[in-house]
Design a protein around this motif. Sequence first.
Motif, PDB file in Angstrom:
ATOM      1  N   GLN A 344     -22.804  34.587  24.805  1.00 36.30           N
ATOM      2  CA  GLN A 344     -22.764  35.971  25.384  1.00 36.30           C
ATOM      3  C   GLN A 344     -23.518  36.078  26.744  1.00 36.30           C
ATOM      4  O   GLN A 344     -23.182  36.677  27.748  1.00 36.30           O
ATOM      5  CB  GLN A 344     -23.067  37.196  24.196  1.00 36.30           C
ATOM      6  N   ALA A 345     -24.713  35.362  26.452  1.00 33.99           N
ATOM      7  CA  ALA A 345     -25.645  35.696  27.975  1.00 33.99           C
ATOM      8  C   ALA A 345     -24.842  34.991  28.968  1.00 33.99           C
ATOM      9  O   ALA A 345     -25.219  35.297  30.045  1.00 33.99           O
ATOM     10  CB  ALA A 345     -27.007  34.982  27.376  1.00 33.99           C
ATOM     11  N   MET A 346     -24.360  34.001  28.687  1.00 32.61           N
ATOM     12  CA  MET A 346     -23.676  33.082  29.674  1.00 32.61           C
ATOM     13  C   MET A 346     -22.494  33.863  30.324  1.00 32.61           C
ATOM     14  O   MET A 346     -22.178  33.896  31.350  1.00 32.61           O
ATOM     15  CB  MET A 346     -23.154  31.590  29.141  1.00 32.61           C
ATOM     16  N   ARG A 347     -21.590  34.479  29.470  1.00 40.61           N
ATOM     17  CA  ARG A 347     -20.548  35.347  29.912  1.00 40.61           C
ATOM     18  C   ARG A 347     -21.166  36.515  30.863  1.00 40.61           C
ATOM     19  O   ARG A 347     -20.547  36.680  32.062  1.00 40.61           O
ATOM     20  CB  ARG A 347     -19.873  36.124  28.680  1.00 40.61           C
ATOM     21  N   GLU A 348     -22.337  36.877  30.607  1.00 39.74           N
ATOM     22  CA  GLU A 348     -22.682  38.167  31.178  1.00 39.74           C
ATOM     23  C   GLU A 348     -23.378  37.525  32.558  1.00 39.74           C
ATOM     24  O   GLU A 348     -23.065  38.335  33.718  1.00 39.74           O
ATOM     25  CB  GLU A 348     -23.736  38.941  30.335  1.00 39.74           C
ATOM     26  N   ALA A 349     -23.856  36.359  32.409  1.00 42.38           N
ATOM     27  CA  ALA A 349     -24.465  35.792  33.845  1.00 42.38           C
ATOM     28  C   ALA A 349     -23.191  35.700  34.785  1.00 42.38           C
ATOM     29  O   ALA A 349     -23.290  35.917  35.836  1.00 42.38           O
ATOM     30  CB  ALA A 349     -25.334  34.610  33.391  1.00 42.38           C
ATOM     31  N   VAL A 350     -22.228  34.859  34.171  1.00 43.07           N
ATOM     32  CA  VAL A 350     -21.118  34.430  35.174  1.00 43.07           C
ATOM     33  C   VAL A 350     -20.420  35.785  35.742  1.00 43.07           C
ATOM     34  O   VAL A 350     -20.058  35.873  36.972  1.00 43.07           O
ATOM     35  CB  VAL A 350     -20.036  33.636  34.246  1.00 43.07           C
ATOM     36  N   ALA A 351     -20.154  36.828  34.747  1.00 43.57           N
ATOM     37  CA  ALA A 351     -19.768  38.161  35.377  1.00 43.57           C
ATOM     38  C   ALA A 351     -20.446  38.747  36.266  1.00 43.57           C
ATOM     39  O   ALA A 351     -19.834  39.215  37.496  1.00 43.57           O
ATOM     40  CB  ALA A 351     -19.597  38.931  34.059  1.00 43.57           C
ATOM     41  N   ARG A 352     -21.772  38.882  36.040  1.00 43.20           N
ATOM     42  CA  ARG A 352     -22.552  39.279  37.181  1.00 43.20           C
ATOM     43  C   ARG A 352     -22.446  38.497  38.551  1.00 43.20           C
ATOM     44  O   ARG A 352     -22.288  39.029  39.651  1.00 43.20           O
ATOM     45  CB  ARG A 352     -24.153  39.243  36.710  1.00 43.20           C
ATOM     46  N   ILE A 353     -22.490  37.303  38.317  1.00 43.56           N
ATOM     47  CA  ILE A 353     -22.561  36.493  39.634  1.00 43.56           C
ATOM     48  C   ILE A 353     -21.262  36.453  40.245  1.00 43.56           C
ATOM     49  O   ILE A 353     -21.269  36.468  41.638  1.00 43.56           O
ATOM     50  CB  ILE A 353     -22.758  34.987  39.173  1.00 43.56           C
ATOM     51  N   ALA A 354     -20.262  36.672  39.732  1.00 44.29           N
ATOM     52  CA  ALA A 354     -18.812  36.568  40.128  1.00 44.29           C
ATOM     53  C   ALA A 354     -18.366  38.080  40.339  1.00 44.29           C
ATOM     54  O   ALA A 354     -17.351  38.205  41.039  1.00 44.29           O
ATOM     55  CB  ALA A 354     -17.793  35.863  39.086  1.00 44.29           C
ATOM     56  N   GLY A 355     -19.144  38.854  40.034  1.00 47.16           N
ATOM     57  CA  GLY A 355     -19.052  40.461  40.302  1.00 47.16           C
ATOM     58  C   GLY A 355     -17.688  41.015  39.646  1.00 47.16           C
ATOM     59  O   GLY A 355     -16.720  41.914  39.913  1.00 47.16           O
ATOM     60  N   ILE A 356     -17.498  40.516  38.201  1.00 45.38           N
ATOM     61  CA  ILE A 356     -16.523  41.181  37.460  1.00 45.38           C
ATOM     62  C   ILE A 356     -17.015  41.427  36.201  1.00 45.38           C
ATOM     63  O   ILE A 356     -18.123  41.273  35.825  1.00 45.38           O
ATOM     64  CB  ILE A 356     -15.405  39.874  37.392  1.00 45.38           C
ATOM     65  N   ALA A 357     -16.312  42.085  35.290  1.00 40.03           N
ATOM     66  CA  ALA A 357     -16.616  42.533  33.952  1.00 40.03           C
ATOM     67  C   ALA A 357     -16.727  41.210  32.945  1.00 40.03           C
ATOM     68  O   ALA A 357     -15.848  40.592  32.961  1.00 40.03           O
ATOM     69  CB  ALA A 357     -15.516  43.504  33.221  1.00 40.03           C
TER      70      ALA A 357
END
Length: 394
Positions: A344-357
């Motif tokens: 979950q932390a990885m999903r959130e990090a990738v989402a933040r970096i890519a600017g998506i949900a």
Amino acid sequence: MPDPQLRRPAVLVVAAGRGSRAGQAAPKQYARLAGQPVLAWTLQALRRCEAVGDILVVIHPADRDLYAAASIGVDGLLPPVPGGATRQESVRLGLEALQARHPDVVLVHDAARPFVTPALVARIVAACAEGSGAVPGLAVVDTLKKAADGWVAGGVARDGLVAVQTPQGFPFADLLAAHRAAVSAGHSDLGDDAAVAALAGLPVRLVEGEAGNVKLTVPADFAAAERMLQQGRETRTGHGYDVHAFAPGDAVMLCGVRLPHNAALAGHSDADVGLHALTDALLGALGDGDIGEHFPPSDPQWKGAASERFLADAARRVAARSGRILHLDVTLVCEAPKIAPHRQAMREAVARIAGIAAERVSVKATTSEGLGFAGRREGMAALATATIELPGAP
Ligand code: MG
């Protein structure tokens, strides 16, 4: 060395209004249009104009989070400036903030006009070159009437009338002086910058406007804009693959998250194999080379670099083409470390970096059953798929 941005006109985008005629919960400049806020479309359209240097947005202080979401991936944005009670006041505050950048020419543009084109911007800039202001205007084709309580109260001759749009361009110092003079003279609610300039005696040239450069105001405008933007959108997928070897160390970076481990990953950057595969997947979907081409390992500036920069750059490339990321999916192949507790932390990090949900990001893991280099714990691999939407090819 002079900053080349300073020689290009700056654009001041007015986004501080509370406009609610559009029937949306959020102010209309943040209303969603074909998957992203109106302001995001406007900023991306301006960024595609080669003539444009700095872009500064005047926002309502309550809209900081909305602005942050709408401005992801747009290069050359100055920090936003809080606006005032009226449009005139907001523009003046923006101009005061722009002064430190010393632009020669400034264009003032409505946040709710997302269809501004490079051709229109170029016409305005060219018309300002001789020291006057310039505004886009369209001849009025409809017959005009005066209205009173739902009744026609008289006619208006349309001879010589034009409907005026934005961007409106002016020599920067002249427009700032005109705004300061307007406030001193007690004006606070002039309708546009041409009116402020006229008050100061600054000549303003009329340039051919564009019928497509509409200001989104009522729900029907949004529906029409949505149809226009969706027309010919195409969906593309790209894949990416990466491998890094383990080396002595005590932690690995995976999908933007640091995991304690009995080894590190070896590589020129931080060796985040997950982010590298995702970056290549996005570049693949764009048909825009690969990570090694944009960030050569031979270039010392990427030594030890946080791989966030690579993925953020690929996401910016999608935005620069007026595209959007629909989904990112990555599979990490290793015997250890255990991925599940960090998924979950990885999903959130990738989402933040890519600017998506985060719900548009998937992180999965598998072992390779003890087989091959991953099975022997010599290194690990990542495979990624990116799905994006782009305007259709012309
Ligand atoms: Mg790599």
